[in-house]
Enzyme design. Sequence first.
Site, PDB file in Angstrom:
ATOM      1  N   ARG A   1     -20.167   9.699   7.805  1.00 36.51           N
ATOM      2  CA  ARG A   1     -19.283  10.162   6.709  1.00 36.51           C
ATOM      3  C   ARG A   1     -18.179  11.097   7.175  1.00 36.51           C
ATOM      4  NH1 ARG A   1     -24.221  10.275   3.865  1.00 36.51           N
ATOM      5  NH2 ARG A   1     -24.414   8.381   2.661  1.00 36.51           N
TER       6      ARG A   1
ATOM      7  N   LYS B   1      -3.013   8.560   8.329  1.00 38.01           N
ATOM      8  CA  LYS B   1      -3.320   7.158   7.993  1.00 38.01           C
ATOM      9  C   LYS B   1      -4.072   6.551   9.166  1.00 38.01           C
ATOM     10  CE  LYS B   1       0.266   5.768   4.744  1.00 38.01           C
ATOM     11  NZ  LYS B   1       1.431   4.890   4.527  1.00 38.01           N
TER      12      LYS B   1
ATOM     13  N   GLU C   1      11.248   3.963  14.896  1.00 38.30           N
ATOM     14  CA  GLU C   1      10.698   4.902  13.898  1.00 38.30           C
ATOM     15  C   GLU C   1      11.508   6.202  13.892  1.00 38.30           C
ATOM     16  OE1 GLU C   1       8.467   3.970  11.756  1.00 38.30           O
ATOM     17  OE2 GLU C   1       7.015   2.601  12.659  1.00 38.30           O
TER      18      GLU C   1
ATOM     19  N   LYS D   1       8.246  13.967   8.980  1.00 37.58           N
ATOM     20  CA  LYS D   1       7.002  13.325   8.556  1.00 37.58           C
ATOM     21  C   LYS D   1       6.046  14.349   7.949  1.00 37.58           C
ATOM     22  CE  LYS D   1       3.534   9.998   9.085  1.00 37.58           C
ATOM     23  NZ  LYS D   1       3.029   8.796   9.693  1.00 37.58           N
TER      24      LYS D   1
ATOM     25  N   GLU E   1       0.027   9.198  -0.541  1.00 30.78           N
ATOM     26  CA  GLU E   1       1.022   8.212  -0.956  1.00 30.78           C
ATOM     27  C   GLU E   1       0.929   7.836  -2.434  1.00 30.78           C
ATOM     28  OE1 GLU E   1       2.213   5.542   2.182  1.00 30.78           O
ATOM     29  OE2 GLU E   1       2.730   4.011   0.712  1.00 30.78           O
TER      30      GLU E   1
ATOM     31  N   ARG F   1       5.687   9.463  -0.274  1.00 32.56           N
ATOM     32  CA  ARG F   1       5.368   9.103   1.108  1.00 32.56           C
ATOM     33  C   ARG F   1       5.803   7.684   1.452  1.00 32.56           C
ATOM     34  NH1 ARG F   1       0.001  10.401   4.778  1.00 32.56           N
ATOM     35  NH2 ARG F   1       0.639   9.076   6.519  1.00 32.56           N
TER      36      ARG F   1
ATOM     37  N   ASN G   1       8.113   4.143   4.803  1.00 33.10           N
ATOM     38  CA  ASN G   1       7.928   2.720   5.085  1.00 33.10           C
ATOM     39  C   ASN G   1       9.220   1.918   5.026  1.00 33.10           C
ATOM     40  OD1 ASN G   1       5.152   2.600   5.632  1.00 33.10           O
ATOM     41  ND2 ASN G   1       4.735   2.893   3.469  1.00 33.10           N
TER      42      ASN G   1
ATOM     43  N   HIS H   1       9.327  -1.490   6.566  1.00 38.12           N
ATOM     44  CA  HIS H   1       7.964  -1.891   6.917  1.00 38.12           C
ATOM     45  C   HIS H   1       7.455  -3.089   6.118  1.00 38.12           C
ATOM     46  CE1 HIS H   1       8.058   1.811   9.141  1.00 38.12           C
ATOM     47  NE2 HIS H   1       6.784   1.731   9.501  1.00 38.12           N
TER      48      HIS H   1
ATOM     49  N   HIS I   1       6.119  -5.787   8.275  1.00 40.71           N
ATOM     50  CA  HIS I   1       4.715  -6.220   8.283  1.00 40.71           C
ATOM     51  C   HIS I   1       4.626  -7.734   8.113  1.00 40.71           C
ATOM     52  CE1 HIS I   1       2.947  -2.024   7.122  1.00 40.71           C
ATOM     53  NE2 HIS I   1       3.321  -2.112   8.376  1.00 40.71           N
TER      54      HIS I   1
ATOM     55  N   HIS J   1       5.354  -3.505  16.668  1.00 37.53           N
ATOM     56  CA  HIS J   1       5.519  -2.906  15.340  1.00 37.53           C
ATOM     57  C   HIS J   1       6.940  -2.332  15.179  1.00 37.53           C
ATOM     58  CE1 HIS J   1       4.544  -0.739  11.677  1.00 37.53           C
ATOM     59  NE2 HIS J   1       5.000   0.377  12.230  1.00 37.53           N
TER      60      HIS J   1
HETATM   61  P1  NAD Z   1       0.210   0.484  21.090  1.00 37.19           P
HETATM   62  O1  NAD Z   1      -0.813   1.455  20.724  1.00 37.19           O
HETATM   63  O2  NAD Z   1      -0.155  -0.939  21.152  1.00 37.19           O
HETATM   64  O3  NAD Z   1       0.852   0.918  22.469  1.00 37.19           O
HETATM   65  C1  NAD Z   1       1.854   0.113  23.025  1.00 37.19           C
HETATM   66  C2  NAD Z   1       1.503  -0.332  24.459  1.00 37.19           C
HETATM   67  O4  NAD Z   1       1.743   0.754  25.338  1.00 37.19           O
HETATM   68  C3  NAD Z   1       0.056  -0.719  24.647  1.00 37.19           C
HETATM   69  O5  NAD Z   1      -0.005  -1.769  25.567  1.00 37.19           O
HETATM   70  C4  NAD Z   1      -0.550   0.545  25.247  1.00 37.19           C
HETATM   71  O6  NAD Z   1      -1.700   0.298  25.987  1.00 37.19           O
HETATM   72  C5  NAD Z   1       0.562   1.013  26.111  1.00 37.19           C
HETATM   73  N1  NAD Z   1       0.617   2.441  26.395  1.00 37.19           N
HETATM   74  C6  NAD Z   1       0.281   3.454  25.583  1.00 37.19           C
HETATM   75  N2  NAD Z   1       0.617   4.612  26.146  1.00 37.19           N
HETATM   76  C7  NAD Z   1       1.146   4.329  27.346  1.00 37.19           C
HETATM   77  C8  NAD Z   1       1.681   5.107  28.386  1.00 37.19           C
HETATM   78  N3  NAD Z   1       1.804   6.423  28.271  1.00 37.19           N
HETATM   79  N4  NAD Z   1       2.112   4.489  29.493  1.00 37.19           N
HETATM   80  C9  NAD Z   1       2.054   3.133  29.594  1.00 37.19           C
HETATM   81  N5  NAD Z   1       1.586   2.338  28.642  1.00 37.19           N
HETATM   82  C10 NAD Z   1       1.137   2.940  27.521  1.00 37.19           C
HETATM   83  O7  NAD Z   1       1.459   0.556  20.069  1.00 37.19           O
HETATM   84  P2  NAD Z   1       2.227   1.776  19.375  1.00 37.19           P
HETATM   85  O8  NAD Z   1       3.620   1.328  19.267  1.00 37.19           O
HETATM   86  O9  NAD Z   1       1.911   3.071  19.993  1.00 37.19           O
HETATM   87  O10 NAD Z   1       1.579   1.796  17.927  1.00 37.19           O
HETATM   88  C11 NAD Z   1       1.703   0.704  17.070  1.00 37.19           C
HETATM   89  C12 NAD Z   1       0.562   0.759  16.086  1.00 37.19           C
HETATM   90  O11 NAD Z   1       0.669   1.944  15.314  1.00 37.19           O
HETATM   91  C13 NAD Z   1       0.586  -0.396  15.101  1.00 37.19           C
HETATM   92  O12 NAD Z   1      -0.708  -0.887  14.949  1.00 37.19           O
HETATM   93  C14 NAD Z   1       1.058   0.245  13.811  1.00 37.19           C
HETATM   94  O13 NAD Z   1       0.566  -0.409  12.671  1.00 37.19           O
HETATM   95  C15 NAD Z   1       0.493   1.622  13.948  1.00 37.19           C
HETATM   96  N6  NAD Z   1       1.184   2.633  13.146  1.00 37.19           N
HETATM   97  C16 NAD Z   1       0.424   3.461  12.413  1.00 37.19           C
HETATM   98  C17 NAD Z   1       1.024   4.463  11.684  1.00 37.19           C
HETATM   99  C18 NAD Z   1       0.180   5.440  10.943  1.00 37.19           C
HETATM  100  O14 NAD Z   1       0.719   6.240  10.164  1.00 37.19           O
HETATM  101  N7  NAD Z   1      -1.124   5.462  11.179  1.00 37.19           N
HETATM  102  C19 NAD Z   1       2.411   4.623  11.707  1.00 37.19           C
HETATM  103  C20 NAD Z   1       3.170   3.735  12.487  1.00 37.19           C
HETATM  104  C21 NAD Z   1       2.537   2.744  13.216  1.00 37.19           C
HETATM  105  N1  GLY Z   2       3.971   5.366   8.769  1.00 37.82           N
HETATM  106  C1  GLY Z   2       3.988   5.555   7.354  1.00 37.82           C
HETATM  107  C2  GLY Z   2       3.137   6.678   6.881  1.00 37.82           C
HETATM  108  O1  GLY Z   2       2.514   7.370   7.651  1.00 37.82           O
HETATM  109  O2  GLY Z   2       3.055   6.901   5.709  1.00 37.82           O
END
Ligand code: NAD
Ligand code: GLY
Length: 372
Positions: free
Chosen positions: A123, A145, A187, A229, A239, A243, A247, A250, A254, A267
């Site tokens: 939990r 998130k 972003e 942010k 949200e 918030r 997006n 997005h 998406h 992404h």
């Molecule tokens: P990712 O986590 O896939 O990382 C991108 C690539 O870079 C991967 O291959 C990873 O292994 C590699 N990598 C990471 N750090 C590295 C480093 N320092 N050196 C070399 N390689 C490295 O992608 P991302 O762009 O970081 O994140 C995208 C994800 O985040 C998506 O799933 C998206 O939906 C999510 N997201 C979430 C939120 C949220 O609010 N939670 C907001 C935006 C995006």
């Molecule tokens: N990336 C959108 C949010 O965190 O709300």
Amino acid sequence: MTIMHTLNVDLGERSYPIYIGSDLLGQTELLTRHIAGKSALVVSNSTVAPLYLEPVKTALESGGFDCDEIILQDGEASKTLATVEQILDHLLRNRHDRSTTVVALGGGVVGDIAGFAASIYQRGVNFVQIPTTLLSQVDSSVGGKTGVNHPLGKNMIGAFYQPRCVIADMATLDSLPPRELAAGLAEVIKYGLIHDAEFFEWLEQKIDRLVAYDVDTLAQAVLVSCQTKARVVELDEREGGLRAILNLGHTFGHAIETVQGYGNWLHGEAVAAGMMMAVDLSIRQGWIDESVRSRSLSLLRRAGLPVSPPQDMTAEQFLEVMAIDKKSIGGSITLILLRALGEAVISTDYDRGKLLETLPHEAVGQTRDDLF
Ligand code: NAD
Ligand code: GLY
């Protein structure tokens, strides 16, 4: 260690700091300041662990923690419930109790999965974010998130769950491939478009330095992005309304990610193309002028990002996925659009016909009436 900036996300008892700096990973004091209990599980992936796991483990062990690790397969395709289950199995098999801390070391994929696992294990256990991509430093590690994808829709399963702290070490960006850096810049540019015309202008001046991995400029971009942010999340953590402006692009993005297959379009790339579609629709609505299009196109292109959707995607494909977007209520698609450069609106009262003009035109065998 150099902490360049510290920023607080003010959420009452769920408040936490974001540290932005260089060589922060191996800092025992910084990590242990926010970790209660005696044990930690570092969640990382097969790309990031060989680069950065060691200093984090050493720092935790020097702080007296039992430090355990789980290394996930790299890639968006692993952002599934099955991977969360793998983490939960590991936590149980290795007898982690409710006082343990889950430490996410990696990009947004690792952060989203690990955070969700932390939110449901017994939990909810402590959670720390160590984002190692620009995208995760400016966006996904902040705001709570967490979650995973479903084959029918991106991020459809998850929870709001805030970390205890965010440690954004700019030195980790040294190893980040340029395509991933560009995805993060999408972003960053988003914050200028939705909220901060002055920041957008600053980005127009600094984009070459950002693309060239200039640490101070990147740290400044991370700071301003996280400030925006944090302020939005403080006003609307779960949200209820505001918030959603985070997006921009997005809902279109998406759809691109889902239809192209998770991981084929990054992404940030999908968001970049999606933001240009939102700009296009805002222009068609008469809300902004052509100069926003030309400035956005130029900035995104200079950042190395796509500015239009994949050529093989149809309007029907967009609408099908957009209808199950989390912002959609009763099948009506809510979109984030612009009223000015630096001013986003959450809109359901756009003209449906204009949306269809923005979407790719050749939905084979479909008439416009079929699409709504
Ligand atoms: P990712 O986590 O896939 O990382 C991108 C690539 O870079 C991967 O291959 C990873 O292994 C590699 N990598 C990471 N750090 C590295 C480093 N320092 N050196 C070399 N390689 C490295 O992608 P991302 O762009 O970081 O994140 C995208 C994800 O985040 C998506 O799933 C998206 O939906 C999510 N997201 C979430 C939120 C949220 O609010 N939670 C907001 C935006 C995006
Ligand atoms: N990336 C959108 C949010 O965190 O709300």
